[in-house]
Scaffold this motif. Structure first.
Motif, PDB file in Angstrom:
ATOM      1  N   PHE A  76      72.385 -16.368 -68.768  1.00 24.44           N
ATOM      2  CA  PHE A  76      71.064 -15.891 -69.393  1.00 24.44           C
ATOM      3  C   PHE A  76      70.040 -15.412 -68.334  1.00 24.44           C
ATOM      4  CE2 PHE A  76      72.590 -18.628 -73.036  1.00 24.44           C
ATOM      5  CZ  PHE A  76      71.907 -17.827 -74.089  1.00 24.44           C
ATOM      6  N   ALA A 109      70.563 -23.739 -72.769  1.00 18.79           N
ATOM      7  CA  ALA A 109      71.039 -22.642 -71.826  1.00 18.79           C
ATOM      8  C   ALA A 109      70.213 -21.667 -71.675  1.00 18.79           C
ATOM      9  CB  ALA A 109      72.425 -22.277 -71.881  1.00 18.79           C
ATOM     10  N   ALA A 110      69.354 -20.923 -72.785  1.00 16.53           N
ATOM     11  CA  ALA A 110      68.598 -19.895 -72.592  1.00 16.53           C
ATOM     12  C   ALA A 110      67.264 -20.455 -72.119  1.00 16.53           C
ATOM     13  CB  ALA A 110      68.508 -19.350 -74.002  1.00 16.53           C
ATOM     14  N   LEU A 153      76.655 -21.766 -68.945  1.00 11.55           N
ATOM     15  CA  LEU A 153      75.895 -20.515 -69.426  1.00 11.55           C
ATOM     16  C   LEU A 153      74.469 -20.072 -68.738  1.00 11.55           C
ATOM     17  CD1 LEU A 153      76.379 -21.693 -73.274  1.00 11.55           C
ATOM     18  CD2 LEU A 153      77.605 -19.971 -71.983  1.00 11.55           C
ATOM     19  N   VAL A 196      76.750 -27.086 -70.340  1.00  7.53           N
ATOM     20  CA  VAL A 196      75.540 -26.097 -70.314  1.00  7.53           C
ATOM     21  C   VAL A 196      75.288 -25.244 -68.996  1.00  7.53           C
ATOM     22  CG1 VAL A 196      73.596 -27.548 -69.519  1.00  7.53           C
ATOM     23  CG2 VAL A 196      73.280 -25.627 -71.192  1.00  7.53           C
ATOM     24  N   PHE A 227      72.676 -26.346 -78.091  1.00  7.35           N
ATOM     25  CA  PHE A 227      73.231 -25.827 -76.861  1.00  7.35           C
ATOM     26  C   PHE A 227      73.003 -24.515 -76.121  1.00  7.35           C
ATOM     27  CE2 PHE A 227      77.001 -24.831 -74.206  1.00  7.35           C
ATOM     28  CZ  PHE A 227      77.250 -26.169 -73.226  1.00  7.35           C
ATOM     29  N   VAL A 228      73.148 -23.534 -76.911  1.00 10.64           N
ATOM     30  CA  VAL A 228      72.828 -22.327 -76.441  1.00 10.64           C
ATOM     31  C   VAL A 228      71.556 -22.140 -76.070  1.00 10.64           C
ATOM     32  CG1 VAL A 228      73.010 -19.953 -77.083  1.00 10.64           C
ATOM     33  CG2 VAL A 228      75.069 -21.263 -77.719  1.00 10.64           C
ATOM     34  N   LEU A 229      70.561 -22.906 -77.035  1.00 10.65           N
ATOM     35  CA  LEU A 229      69.170 -22.505 -76.733  1.00 10.65           C
ATOM     36  C   LEU A 229      68.849 -23.286 -75.572  1.00 10.65           C
ATOM     37  CD1 LEU A 229      66.183 -22.057 -77.642  1.00 10.65           C
ATOM     38  CD2 LEU A 229      66.424 -24.232 -79.097  1.00 10.65           C
ATOM     39  N   ALA A 245      75.805 -26.765 -81.624  1.00 12.20           N
ATOM     40  CA  ALA A 245      75.923 -25.514 -80.722  1.00 12.20           C
ATOM     41  C   ALA A 245      75.008 -24.725 -80.802  1.00 12.20           C
ATOM     42  CB  ALA A 245      77.203 -24.721 -81.604  1.00 12.20           C
ATOM     43  N   ALA A 246      74.158 -24.355 -81.520  1.00 11.15           N
ATOM     44  CA  ALA A 246      72.798 -23.795 -81.643  1.00 11.15           C
ATOM     45  C   ALA A 246      71.935 -24.288 -80.497  1.00 11.15           C
ATOM     46  CB  ALA A 246      72.169 -23.533 -82.981  1.00 11.15           C
TER      47      ALA A 246
END
Length: 300
Positions: free
Chosen positions: A250, A13-14, A246, A243, A9-11, A6-7
């Protein structure tokens, strides 16, 4: 999905959200074509050792022609189109338009691969394209100083992404992802080499622009691709492709905080309509399945 995935995944997108910011900073001095070439050239140099150490050079040579071609339509030309677009529209708007890739992907897969969408997915396509029309209608001025061509450039880039996705599914399935990722960046770099040389800036370029293009190539392309393919292997392609939802968040945040770009209620509302359409068109949200899940069981 585990907390670690999950981390990541967010990274991802960022990182991809930041690509619009870095592209704008670089394109202001390098111009769109040189910016796109530098981005893919830097990514190629960074990914090549990973390819060689992984023993995938023979795979790349065996499928080189198709991989190099898909790189041009999946990286080189779209990167140049977005670099052109963010010179006249906000990075947040460009990211929202980029979120339409799954919509065009569904249409191309329908027309080319015969993957006919169901009722709910067809509704999602209609909803998503309605959101695009609402978002773009007051920006589609093609007069001097207008942003119409920038919007067209973003949408053309998303169509190329969609074509590349179907081409990959038809011709490049089963090939090691690292070979496809590295080869596609090399193909894009080779395809843009001459146009970049012809449009190279005549004057000196600031360190800020060089740092921006290096960040776009190393972080937002090379590193992002490695995370992307790792997530596909670990979480599956369907989850990984969400993704898309998100990235605009960002990009809009970076643009608002770092570039003082305005975030209007209209942009947010149209973006929500587009993402709702994407959710339906990709099957991320399936009302039929949800209805079936809550339907009472039949009596014996």
């Amino acid at each position: 999905m585990s907390p670690k995935l999950a981390a990541e995944f967010v990274l991802l997108a960022a990182l991809w959200g930041a690509s619009f910011l870095f592209t704008r900073q670089a394109a202001l001095e390098f111009g769109p074509v040189a910016t796109a070439w530098l981005r893919v050239a830097v990514a190629s140099v960074a990914l090549l050792p990973v390819l060689l150490l992984g023993g995938h050079w023979r795979t790349l040579r065996r499928h080189g022609g198709r991989i190099l071609f898909v790189g041009l339509i999946n990286a080189g030309i779209p990167f140049g189109l977005f670099a052109y677009a963010v010179l006249s529209i906000s990075t947040g708007l460009a990211a929202i338009l980029n979120a339409t890739v799954p919509l065009f992907g569904a249409v191309v897969a329908w027309l080319w691969l015969g993957e006919r969408p169901g009722c709910w997915r067809a509704l999602g396509l209609a909803l998503g394209f309605t959101g695009v029309a609402l978002l773009s209608w007051n920006k589609a001025s093609f007069q001097s100083g207008g942003t119409g061509w920038a919007v067209v450039a973003c949408l053309a880039a998303t169509v190329l992404y969609a074509i590349a996705a179907s081409y990959t599914k038809k011709h490049l399935m089963g090939i090691a992802p690292v070979a496809t990722a590295t080869g596609s960046q090399i193909g894009a770099a080779l395809g843009l080499l001459t146009p970049a040389w012809l449009t190279w800036p005549a004057g000196p370029v600031s360190a800020r622009a060089w740092l921006a293009v290096l960040a776009a190539g190393l972080v937002c392309t090379a590193l992002a691709y490695l995370i992307f393919y790792r997530l596909i292997e670990s979480a599956g392609p369907a989850r990984t492709l969400t993704v898309t939802f998100l990235i605009p968040l960002f990009a809009i945040g970076y643009g608002a905080v770092l570039l003082d770009e305005p975030v209007t209620p209209w942009m947010v509302g149209c973006g929500a309509v587009i993402l709702a359409g994407v959710a339906l068109a990709t099957g991320f949200v399936d009302p039929a399945r949800l209805t079936a899940r809550h339907r009472p069981a039949a009596l014996p």
